[in-house]
Design a protein around this motif. Sequence first.
Motif, PDB file in Angstrom:
ATOM      1  N   GLN A 279       0.822  -1.206   0.000  1.00 46.57           N
ATOM      2  CA  GLN A 279       0.000   0.000   0.000  1.00 46.57           C
ATOM      3  C   GLN A 279       0.857   1.258   0.000  1.00 46.57           C
ATOM      4  O   GLN A 279       0.593   2.214  -0.749  1.00 46.57           O
ATOM      5  CB  GLN A 279      -0.930   0.004   1.215  1.00 46.57           C
ATOM      6  CG  GLN A 279      -1.838   1.223   1.298  1.00 46.57           C
ATOM      7  CD  GLN A 279      -2.771   1.349   0.117  1.00 46.57           C
ATOM      8  OE1 GLN A 279      -3.728   0.602  -0.014  1.00 46.57           O
ATOM      9  NE2 GLN A 279      -2.482   2.273  -0.792  1.00 46.57           N
ATOM     10  N   MET A 280       1.907   1.285   0.817  1.00 41.12           N
ATOM     11  CA  MET A 280       2.777   2.459   0.861  1.00 41.12           C
ATOM     12  C   MET A 280       3.521   2.656  -0.448  1.00 41.12           C
ATOM     13  O   MET A 280       3.804   3.793  -0.851  1.00 41.12           O
ATOM     14  CB  MET A 280       3.752   2.349   2.040  1.00 41.12           C
ATOM     15  CG  MET A 280       3.090   2.590   3.390  1.00 41.12           C
ATOM     16  SD  MET A 280       4.252   2.647   4.779  1.00 41.12           S
ATOM     17  CE  MET A 280       4.678   0.910   4.950  1.00 41.12           C
ATOM     18  N   THR A 281       3.838   1.561  -1.128  1.00 41.41           N
ATOM     19  CA  THR A 281       4.484   1.668  -2.434  1.00 41.41           C
ATOM     20  C   THR A 281       3.552   2.332  -3.439  1.00 41.41           C
ATOM     21  O   THR A 281       3.978   3.183  -4.237  1.00 41.41           O
ATOM     22  CB  THR A 281       4.908   0.276  -2.947  1.00 41.41           C
ATOM     23  OG1 THR A 281       5.835  -0.306  -2.019  1.00 41.41           O
ATOM     24  CG2 THR A 281       5.561   0.380  -4.315  1.00 41.41           C
ATOM     25  N   VAL A 282       2.282   1.970  -3.400  1.00 40.02           N
ATOM     26  CA  VAL A 282       1.293   2.599  -4.287  1.00 40.02           C
ATOM     27  C   VAL A 282       1.214   4.094  -4.008  1.00 40.02           C
ATOM     28  O   VAL A 282       1.232   4.921  -4.929  1.00 40.02           O
ATOM     29  CB  VAL A 282      -0.088   1.937  -4.096  1.00 40.02           C
ATOM     30  CG1 VAL A 282      -1.158   2.710  -4.878  1.00 40.02           C
ATOM     31  CG2 VAL A 282      -0.051   0.490  -4.560  1.00 40.02           C
ATOM     32  N   TRP A 283       1.135   4.457  -2.721  1.00 36.79           N
ATOM     33  CA  TRP A 283       1.065   5.880  -2.360  1.00 36.79           C
ATOM     34  C   TRP A 283       2.337   6.614  -2.772  1.00 36.79           C
ATOM     35  O   TRP A 283       2.279   7.735  -3.285  1.00 36.79           O
ATOM     36  CB  TRP A 283       0.857   6.021  -0.855  1.00 36.79           C
ATOM     37  CG  TRP A 283      -0.502   5.607  -0.389  1.00 36.79           C
ATOM     38  CD1 TRP A 283      -1.654   5.570  -1.128  1.00 36.79           C
ATOM     39  CD2 TRP A 283      -0.858   5.162   0.927  1.00 36.79           C
ATOM     40  NE1 TRP A 283      -2.707   5.124  -0.364  1.00 36.79           N
ATOM     41  CE2 TRP A 283      -2.260   4.873   0.901  1.00 36.79           C
ATOM     42  CE3 TRP A 283      -0.164   4.986   2.117  1.00 36.79           C
ATOM     43  CZ2 TRP A 283      -2.952   4.429   2.029  1.00 36.79           C
ATOM     44  CZ3 TRP A 283      -0.847   4.532   3.239  1.00 36.79           C
ATOM     45  CH2 TRP A 283      -2.219   4.263   3.191  1.00 36.79           C
ATOM     46  N   ALA A 284       3.494   5.989  -2.527  1.00 38.06           N
ATOM     47  CA  ALA A 284       4.769   6.633  -2.842  1.00 38.06           C
ATOM     48  C   ALA A 284       4.929   6.842  -4.344  1.00 38.06           C
ATOM     49  O   ALA A 284       5.402   7.897  -4.783  1.00 38.06           O
ATOM     50  CB  ALA A 284       5.926   5.794  -2.297  1.00 38.06           C
ATOM     51  N   LYS A 285       4.548   5.851  -5.133  1.00 35.62           N
ATOM     52  CA  LYS A 285       4.642   6.002  -6.586  1.00 35.62           C
ATOM     53  C   LYS A 285       3.734   7.122  -7.079  1.00 35.62           C
ATOM     54  O   LYS A 285       4.105   7.897  -7.974  1.00 35.62           O
ATOM     55  CB  LYS A 285       4.280   4.684  -7.282  1.00 35.62           C
ATOM     56  CG  LYS A 285       5.375   3.628  -7.206  1.00 35.62           C
ATOM     57  CD  LYS A 285       4.993   2.394  -8.015  1.00 35.62           C
ATOM     58  CE  LYS A 285       6.131   1.396  -8.076  1.00 35.62           C
ATOM     59  NZ  LYS A 285       5.775   0.191  -8.890  1.00 35.62           N
ATOM     60  N   GLY A 286       2.535   7.206  -6.505  1.00 38.07           N
ATOM     61  CA  GLY A 286       1.626   8.288  -6.882  1.00 38.07           C
ATOM     62  C   GLY A 286       2.191   9.650  -6.530  1.00 38.07           C
ATOM     63  O   GLY A 286       2.113  10.592  -7.326  1.00 38.07           O
ATOM     64  N   LYS A 287       2.771   9.780  -5.344  1.00 34.86           N
ATOM     65  CA  LYS A 287       3.373  11.044  -4.920  1.00 34.86           C
ATOM     66  C   LYS A 287       4.582  11.376  -5.794  1.00 34.86           C
ATOM     67  O   LYS A 287       4.791  12.539  -6.169  1.00 34.86           O
ATOM     68  CB  LYS A 287       3.781  10.932  -3.455  1.00 34.86           C
ATOM     69  CG  LYS A 287       4.117  12.243  -2.781  1.00 34.86           C
ATOM     70  CD  LYS A 287       2.881  13.071  -2.569  1.00 34.86           C
ATOM     71  CE  LYS A 287       3.177  14.337  -1.783  1.00 34.86           C
ATOM     72  NZ  LYS A 287       3.436  14.060  -0.349  1.00 34.86           N
ATOM     73  N   PRO A 307      15.650   3.367  -2.181  1.00 30.57           N
ATOM     74  CA  PRO A 307      16.713   3.925  -3.024  1.00 30.57           C
ATOM     75  C   PRO A 307      17.180   2.966  -4.098  1.00 30.57           C
ATOM     76  O   PRO A 307      17.490   1.799  -3.822  1.00 30.57           O
ATOM     77  CB  PRO A 307      17.834   4.215  -2.004  1.00 30.57           C
ATOM     78  CG  PRO A 307      17.143   4.346  -0.700  1.00 30.57           C
ATOM     79  CD  PRO A 307      15.978   3.399  -0.743  1.00 30.57           C
ATOM     80  N   PHE A 308      17.186   3.444  -5.339  1.00 29.68           N
ATOM     81  CA  PHE A 308      17.705   2.725  -6.506  1.00 29.68           C
ATOM     82  C   PHE A 308      16.928   1.449  -6.856  1.00 29.68           C
ATOM     83  O   PHE A 308      17.282   0.739  -7.788  1.00 29.68           O
ATOM     84  CB  PHE A 308      19.181   2.346  -6.310  1.00 29.68           C
ATOM     85  CG  PHE A 308      20.050   3.481  -5.891  1.00 29.68           C
ATOM     86  CD1 PHE A 308      20.253   4.580  -6.719  1.00 29.68           C
ATOM     87  CD2 PHE A 308      20.644   3.482  -4.631  1.00 29.68           C
ATOM     88  CE1 PHE A 308      21.047   5.635  -6.320  1.00 29.68           C
ATOM     89  CE2 PHE A 308      21.450   4.535  -4.228  1.00 29.68           C
ATOM     90  CZ  PHE A 308      21.657   5.623  -5.061  1.00 29.68           C
ATOM     91  N   VAL A 309      15.876   1.140  -6.108  1.00 30.78           N
ATOM     92  CA  VAL A 309      15.161  -0.119  -6.307  1.00 30.78           C
ATOM     93  C   VAL A 309      13.711   0.116  -6.729  1.00 30.78           C
ATOM     94  O   VAL A 309      13.250  -0.377  -7.750  1.00 30.78           O
ATOM     95  CB  VAL A 309      15.200  -0.990  -5.035  1.00 30.78           C
ATOM     96  CG1 VAL A 309      14.412  -2.274  -5.249  1.00 30.78           C
ATOM     97  CG2 VAL A 309      16.650  -1.292  -4.641  1.00 30.78           C
ATOM     98  N   LEU A 310      12.991   0.894  -5.936  1.00 27.89           N
ATOM     99  CA  LEU A 310      11.552   1.019  -6.139  1.00 27.89           C
ATOM    100  C   LEU A 310      11.078   2.417  -5.741  1.00 27.89           C
ATOM    101  O   LEU A 310      11.431   2.898  -4.665  1.00 27.89           O
ATOM    102  CB  LEU A 310      10.822  -0.020  -5.301  1.00 27.89           C
ATOM    103  CG  LEU A 310       9.305  -0.160  -5.495  1.00 27.89           C
ATOM    104  CD1 LEU A 310       8.986  -0.626  -6.922  1.00 27.89           C
ATOM    105  CD2 LEU A 310       8.735  -1.134  -4.482  1.00 27.89           C
TER     106      LEU A 310
END
Length: 310
Positions: A279-287, A307-310
């Motif tokens: 879920q946090m990855t989805v939010w972070a990508k959107g931001k 860092p450097f990964v996702l």
Amino acid sequence: MQHRMHQLSLLLYKLSVVFFEVEILDAKTKDKLCFLDKVEPNATIGEIKSMFHKSREYNLRLTLHSKHTGKSLKDEDVLQHLPVGTTATFYFRDLGAQISWVTVFLTEYGGPLLLYLMFYFRVPFIYAPKYDFTTSKHWVVHLACMCHSFHYLKRLLETLFVHRFSHGTMPLRNIFKYATILTTLVFSAIYGEQQVRIALIIFLFCQVGNFSIHIALRNLRPPGSKTRKIPYPTKNPFTWIFLLVSCPNYTYELGSWFGFTLMTQCLPVAFFTAVGFIQMTVWAKGKHRSYLKEFRDYPPLRSPILPFVL
């Protein structure tokens, strides 16, 4: 004499300004709901909303969007800067009952805190009578409870005294998406003291880092403002991770739950951490996408969350 000159200047202003006509249609039926005449070109969407409906309670639950973009317009958008002619058409949509973001986060953080403590203290209606208000023999269970409680108490205090929200409310129906009880399920396991100590260090380190990022983000936005700026590292070493990621608050949050998982060696907590990471990855990508779209000079080396990964 001065009064007459003032009246004359006002008259000349009114003659020189090209006023707008604004019609508001229902987004579903396309029926005309309102027609506003002589709207000043520097009027904002928020002011147009107020003209459309004087009730502040209802005003929070309505949104306007143009037929050109189909996206909801921001309250601070200025009429003359929008891709509309002197006769502007906007579409009204009722967002439903609203709830403040402060209430949302108080519920989101207060719920897991209360539920966890209910399981920790083994209240009568959860466990069998012989276990009423008994305690675990594993010392790490008590440590885990302190860490869990510290985490959510910190989040509650941040909600009240640190966070500044760009949006005042959200739909009431969405609050059910923010509730979780997975963190109440902490079971006994085989604990190694060295592992628990390392996990505690990771947890506390990431908690301090998470708080530092929240303070840095708060300082980017003046009180009462909705302006957005690129976050950069400050003198606080915990913020230097901004050099590599766009949302280090999520990075530290993930680290905290990783440490908590390592500490408890509990499958439900590991599952909660995995779900939270997704879920946090989805939010972070959107931001991250939002930053790239809004700021042309956004640092190119930053990743959304890792860092450097996702």
